[in-house]
Scaffold this active site. Structure first.
Site, PDB file in Angstrom:
ATOM      1  N   TYR A 284       0.818  -1.215   0.000  1.00 56.19           N
ATOM      2  CA  TYR A 284       0.000   0.000   0.000  1.00 56.19           C
ATOM      3  C   TYR A 284       0.851   1.264   0.000  1.00 56.19           C
ATOM      4  O   TYR A 284       0.388   2.326  -0.385  1.00 56.19           O
ATOM      5  CB  TYR A 284      -0.902   0.033   1.238  1.00 56.19           C
TER       6      TYR A 284
ATOM      7  N   LYS B  33       2.846 -15.327   2.593  1.00 57.19           N
ATOM      8  CA  LYS B  33       3.013 -16.063   1.331  1.00 57.19           C
ATOM      9  C   LYS B  33       4.503 -16.363   1.192  1.00 57.19           C
ATOM     10  O   LYS B  33       5.180 -15.938   0.245  1.00 57.19           O
ATOM     11  CB  LYS B  33       2.465 -15.196   0.171  1.00 57.19           C
TER      12      LYS B  33
ATOM     13  N   ASP C 143      -3.202 -18.206   0.693  1.00 56.87           N
ATOM     14  CA  ASP C 143      -4.188 -18.835  -0.199  1.00 56.87           C
ATOM     15  C   ASP C 143      -4.948 -19.944   0.522  1.00 56.87           C
ATOM     16  O   ASP C 143      -6.185 -20.010   0.479  1.00 56.87           O
ATOM     17  CB  ASP C 143      -3.545 -19.320  -1.514  1.00 56.87           C
TER      18      ASP C 143
ATOM     19  N   ASP D 236      -6.545  -6.918   4.163  1.00 64.95           N
ATOM     20  CA  ASP D 236      -7.654  -6.258   3.473  1.00 64.95           C
ATOM     21  C   ASP D 236      -8.570  -7.312   2.862  1.00 64.95           C
ATOM     22  O   ASP D 236      -9.791  -7.280   3.022  1.00 64.95           O
ATOM     23  CB  ASP D 236      -7.094  -5.319   2.390  1.00 64.95           C
TER      24      ASP D 236
HETATM   25  C1  IPM Z   1     -10.445  -1.097   4.008  1.00 68.55           C
HETATM   26  C2  IPM Z   1     -10.698  -0.496   2.649  1.00 68.55           C
HETATM   27  C3  IPM Z   1      -9.555   0.437   2.285  1.00 68.55           C
HETATM   28  C4  IPM Z   1      -8.288  -0.378   2.242  1.00 68.55           C
HETATM   29  C5  IPM Z   1      -9.763   1.217   0.981  1.00 68.55           C
HETATM   30  C6  IPM Z   1     -11.039   2.001   0.978  1.00 68.55           C
HETATM   31  C7  IPM Z   1      -8.589   2.108   0.679  1.00 68.55           C
HETATM   32  O1  IPM Z   1     -10.865  -1.490   1.703  1.00 68.55           O
HETATM   33  O2  IPM Z   1     -10.295  -0.321   4.980  1.00 68.55           O
HETATM   34  O3  IPM Z   1     -10.432  -2.312   4.124  1.00 68.55           O
HETATM   35  O4  IPM Z   1      -7.972  -1.013   1.219  1.00 68.55           O
HETATM   36  O5  IPM Z   1      -7.565  -0.377   3.232  1.00 68.55           O
HETATM   37 MG    MG Z   2     -10.979  -3.446   2.512  1.00 71.52          MG
END
Ligand code: IPM
Ligand code: MG
Length: 368
Positions: A141, A191, A223, A247
């Site tokens: 990210y 992973k 996975d 996520d």
């Molecule tokens: C979450 C959301 C966010 C993320 C998005 C909206 C950027 O999906 O908080 O899980 O990917 O972290």
């Molecule tokens: Mg999310």
């Protein structure tokens, strides 16, 4: 001294669900001796429209001065162009990073009365009680470079997954400490058969597990974990994983609870607030649901439960947090359902406002 709570309602159903949660917090503030000072700020798509940026400087500053933040959701079709330079989601990522909120706590519990709302078999999901700890300020990210560019061969794009030892260790330590207070089991998800960052992750997790001998420890590949989570969710207690895996796995895990509309989250860092508790950002895990925004159809319970997490983690008000959780349980038990919980039994389908009001009435009825 008053606790400073910043309320960021955001886009879509954010204002509706946070509106209900805020009223719950105000009731708690009134019944307890704890002073709370609420401020509001704009964030996400609304902030882009109003000020040209998803996280205006003054809002970030307010956030940095706050003891806790309650957030709704960001995003919507209006700002959906993925190649736009300013996107609502950047506000979330910016806030998480700027406040150092590295541990995203996402509890997943099945509610008996809502088991029918899940597409999964009752015998598989009844009694599920797990917590996913998602690393929130590192990994793919945030790694650089991250860009789309043009080379001689044509368009190309790159994202970078980077983790330092310190980043991995602190979130795993957070998980082990939590597991020690719960059912004493920790599953670290990676992973490691493919990724270098995952091999480092596994190495550090295994080293740390020696410090927490009372916690049963296992490694799982992401996975197969995706499969185990649906086949035998009751086997898990605390699951710790990196940013993107977390996520994905938490959206999957929400199916266990019947609806995304039920799941709160807390994002915590190392920083302590004016009360000596952790500064935190609290938000439902669901998104802005633009399709139902403004129609009084959203489920405010995830936002209300996020407010309960705020009280527990950032204000040290555990009994009050439990009171809210109990009120939510009772409203569900009484058969009240928002639209997303359809199929979860119950008699009446009600709106966001009515659901919020019922929860508040339960809380108030505890007063005398
Ligand atoms: C979450 C959301 C966010 C993320 C998005 C909206 C950027 O999906 O908080 O899980 O990917 O972290
Ligand atoms: Mg999310």
């Amino acid at each position: 001294m008053a606790y400073k709570i910043l309320v960021l309602k955001g886009d879509g159903i954010g204002p509706e669900v946070v509106g209900e949660a805020l009223q719950v917090l105000k009731i708690i503030a009134r019944r307890s001796a704890v002073d709370m000072e609420f401020k509001e700020g704009i964030i996400g798509g609304h902030a882009i429209d109003a000020s040209g940026t998803p996280l205006p400087d003054e809002v970030l500053k307010l956030a940095q001065e706050s003891d806790a933040i309650l957030l709704g959701a960001v995003g919507g079709p209006k700002w959906d162009n993925p190649s736009a330079e300013k996107r609502p989601e950047q506000a979330l990522l910016g806030l998480r990073k700027a406040l150092g909120l590295f541990a995203n706590v996402r509890p997943v519990k099945t509610v008996k009365e809502l088991i029918a709302a899940s597409p999964l078999k009752p015998e598989v999901i009844s009694g599920v009680d797990l917590v996913v700890i998602r690393e929130l300020t590192g990994g793919i990210y945030y790694g650089k470079p991250s860009e789309k560019r043009t080379s001689k061969e044509g368009r190309e794009a790159v994202d970078t997954c980077f983790y330092s030892e310190a980043e991995i260790a602190r979130v795993l330590r957070f998980g082990f400490e939590l597991a020690r207070e719960r059912r004493k089991k920790l599953t670290s998800v990676d992973k490691a058969n493919v990724l270098s960052t995952s091999r480092l992750w596994r190495e550090i997790a295994t080293e740390l597990s020696a410090e927490f001998k009372e916690v049963a420890f296992e490694n799982q590949l992401v996975d197969s974990m995706a499969m185990h989570l649906l086949r035998r969710p009751k086997d898990f207690d605390v699951i710790v994983t990196e940013n993107m895996f977390g996520d994905i796995l938490t959206d999957e895990a929400s199916v266990l609870a019947g609806s995304m509309g039920m799941l709160p989250s807390a994002s915590l860092g190392e920083e302590l607030n004016s009360g000596g508790y952790r500064v935190g950002l609290y938000e439902p895990i669901h998104g802005s649901a633009p399709d139902i925004a403004g129609r009084d159809e959203a489920n405010p319970l995830a936002a209300i439960l996020s407010a309960a997490m705020l009280l527990e983690h950032s204000l040290g008000m555990r009994p009050e947090a439990e009171l809210i959780v109990q009120a939510v349980d009772e409203v569900i038990r009484d058969g009240h359902r928002t639209r997303d919980l359809h199929g979860g039994g119950g008699t009446k389908t009600i709106g966001c406002k009515a659901m919020g009001r019922l929860v508040r009435e339960k809380i108030e009825s505890e007063e005398g």
